[in-house]
Write a protein that holds these residues in place. Structure first.
Motif, PDB file in Angstrom:
ATOM      1  N   THR A  85      -4.631   3.938  -5.258  1.00 42.16           N
ATOM      2  CA  THR A  85      -4.817   2.600  -5.804  1.00 42.16           C
ATOM      3  C   THR A  85      -4.921   2.369  -7.130  1.00 42.16           C
ATOM      4  OG1 THR A  85      -7.177   2.450  -5.662  1.00 42.16           O
ATOM      5  CG2 THR A  85      -6.084   2.059  -3.637  1.00 42.16           C
ATOM      6  N   ARG A  86      -4.663   3.698  -7.919  1.00 39.27           N
ATOM      7  CA  ARG A  86      -4.853   3.286  -9.103  1.00 39.27           C
ATOM      8  C   ARG A  86      -3.880   3.102  -9.960  1.00 39.27           C
ATOM      9  NH1 ARG A  86      -9.374   1.707  -9.160  1.00 39.27           N
ATOM     10  NH2 ARG A  86      -9.054   1.217 -11.275  1.00 39.27           N
ATOM     11  N   GLY A 101      -4.147  -7.245  -4.765  1.00 39.30           N
ATOM     12  CA  GLY A 101      -4.714  -5.967  -5.216  1.00 39.30           C
ATOM     13  C   GLY A 101      -5.045  -5.707  -6.707  1.00 39.30           C
ATOM     14  N   ASP A 138       1.894  -2.932  -3.989  1.00 37.67           N
ATOM     15  CA  ASP A 138       0.435  -3.353  -4.053  1.00 37.67           C
ATOM     16  C   ASP A 138       0.214  -4.183  -2.678  1.00 37.67           C
ATOM     17  OD1 ASP A 138      -0.065  -1.869  -6.171  1.00 37.67           O
ATOM     18  OD2 ASP A 138       0.000  -3.602  -7.648  1.00 37.67           O
ATOM     19  N   HIS A 139      -1.117  -4.116  -2.316  1.00 32.31           N
ATOM     20  CA  HIS A 139      -1.586  -5.123  -1.495  1.00 32.31           C
ATOM     21  C   HIS A 139      -1.690  -6.516  -2.152  1.00 32.31           C
ATOM     22  CE1 HIS A 139      -2.450  -2.347   2.028  1.00 32.31           C
ATOM     23  NE2 HIS A 139      -2.992  -1.554   1.077  1.00 32.31           N
ATOM     24  N   GLY A 149       0.808  -1.244   0.032  1.00 34.03           N
ATOM     25  CA  GLY A 149      -0.085   0.058  -0.039  1.00 34.03           C
ATOM     26  C   GLY A 149       0.846   1.144  -0.145  1.00 34.03           C
TER      27      GLY A 149
END
Length: 348
Positions: free
Chosen positions: A309-310, A346, A342-343, A285
Motif C-alpha cells: 500500500t506504500r 486509499g 488504488d482502493h 489494490g
C-alpha cells in the motif's frame, strides 16, 4: 539519458556528498534555488539518519517525471535504503521536529514529509526505505489518483548513467508504463533506453504492441533494448501487457502473484513477427512490478500487505534492496518500476 547519483553512506564525509548530489539534481531538474535547497536539506537529513540510526546505507538521487494532478516538471527523487534495525515507532518518527540524534539537523523525518512534494517510507526488522520527491510545486499534493507509478534505477558500479530507464504517460483514462533495458551498460545502453522513453511520449496513446512496433525503427540506430509496456485503463480496470526481451513482470491481484511473459527479441535489432499480448482485469489494490534483468530472476515478491500500500517507489526500492545479496553480486544496471491501482479513498 538516465542520470543517477549513488552515494554509499558509511561515514560523515558522505553526508556532504548527499547534499551536493541533490543540488546537482535540482539544477538538472530546473528547480529554483529555494526548491533545490529543500532537496539538499532532505538529502542531508536522510543521509544523517542512515549513519546515526542504521549504521549506514546508501542514498540514491535521480530525476523522475510522472503524470498526475499538480505535477510540474521533473522531480528530484531521493531514496535512502538500509539494513538497520528499523524504526520502532514510525508515527513518532514522522512527527514534525522529532529527532533522537544530537548530530541531526533537527529537521527530522516529519519536516522532510512537510517540505517534500511527496514522501513515504517503509520500515521493518529488515531495515528502512525512505523516498522523498521535490519538484517545483510548493507543498504536498493532496489529490489521490486512481493509480500511482514509481520506480528506482541503480547503475552498475555507481556509473553516472544507467542503461535502464522507466517512464509513464497518461492519455484519457489510460496510463502507460514503459521499462527499457539498453543492451549492455554505460552511455550507449543509456542512449538506447533514452530513445525508448522519448518515443513513448509520442506514441503512448497507442496499444502496447503498437508502441513496441513504433519503437523498433526508432531504436535501430542504437544498440537496441529489451522493452516492456503495460497499459492500465483506470475506468475499466483492464491491464494490457506486451514485452520484447528480458524484462520481468509480476502482477499481484486477488491475493496472489502471477508472471506476465515477454517475447524473446531485441527492439531495434531482432523484433519478433508477432508480439503476444496479455490482458488481465485488475481490481483496486492490484499491483504490477516491472524489472530489468539486473534483478535476480528468482526474487521473492514482498509478503507484507502493508508494503503493497506504500508509495510505488518505496515498493520498488524495497524489492530491489531485498533481492540483492553479497553472495550474488549485481552484474548489470537494475531498474524496478511499480504501478498500483488504488482502493477508492486509499492513501496517496
Amino acid at each position: 539519458m538516465t542520470r543517477v547519483w549513488e552515494i554509499p553512506v558509511h561515514d560523515s564525509t558522505r553526508v556532504r556528498d548527499a547534499r551536493v548530489a541533490a543540488e546537482a539534481a535540482g539544477a538538472h531538474a530546473g528547480l529554483d534555488a529555494h526548491r533545490t535547497a529543500i532537496a539538499a536539506l532532505v538529502a542531508t537529513e536522510l543521509a544523517t539518519n542512515l549513519l546515526k540510526h542504521a549504521g549506514g546505507g546508501r542514498l540514491l538521487v535521480d530525476l523522475v517525471e510522472c503524470p498526475g494532478p499538480g505535477t510540474r516538471g521533473p522531480a528530484v527523487q531521493i531514496t535512502a535504503l538500509d539494513h538497520g534495525p528499523g524504526i520502532p515507532d514510525v508515527t513518532a518518527a514522522l512527527r514534525d521536529g522529532y529527532t533522537t540524534s544530537d548530530a541531526s539537523l533537527g529537521a527530522g523525518l516529519g519536516t522532510c514529509v512537510r517540505i517534500s512534494s511527496a514522501f513515504d517510507l517503509y520500515s521493518s526488522h529488515r531495515g528502512t526505505v525512505s523516498v522523498a520527491r521535490v519538484d517545483q510545486s510548493a507543498g504536498r499534493r493532496r489529490t489521490a489518483p486512481a493509480c500511482r507509478v514509481g520506480g528506482i534505477n541503480i547503475p552498475l558500479a555507481r556509473a553516472e548513467h544507467s542503461g535502464d530507464a522507466w517512464s509513464c504517460v497518461s492519455s484519457d483514462s489510460r496510463l502507460t508504463l514503459l521499462l527499457a533495458d539498453g543492451l549492455g551498460h554505460g552511455a550507449k545502453a543509456a542512449q538506447a533506453s533514452g530513445v525508448a522513453v522519448d518515443e513513448l511520449h509520442r506514441v503512448g496513446h497507442l496499444a502496447p504492441a503498437e508502441i513496441l512496433r513504433h519503437l523498433h525503427p526508432a531504436l535501430r540506430p542504437t544498440r537496441g533494448a529489451a522493452v516492456a509496456v503495460a497499459q492500465l485503463d483506470t475506468l475499466s480496470g483492464e491491464l494490457t501487457f506486451a514485452g520484447v526481451g528480458n524484462i520481468g513482470a509480476r502482477l499481484h491481484a486477488a491475493g496472489s502473484w502471477e508472471h506476465l511473459i515477454s517475447h524473446p527479441g531485441i527492439v531495434g535489432a531482432q523484433f519478433p513477427a508477432t508480439v503476444p499480448v496479455s490482458r488481465r482485469h485488475c481490481a483496486p489494490g492490484s499491483l504490477l512490478v516491472l524489472h530489468s534483468d539486473g534483478l535476480p530472476s528468482r526474487w521473492v515478491p514482498p509478503a507484507d500487505p502493508a508494503l503493497l500500500t506504500r508509495d510505488p517507489a518505496v515498493v520498488a526500492a524495497t524489492v530491489l534492496r531485498d533481492a540483492s545479496s553479497a553472495a550474488s553480486p549485481v552484474r548489470d544496471d537494475t531498474c524496478v518500476a511499480v504501478l498500483a491501482l488504488d482502493h477508492p479513498g486509499g492513501d496517496p
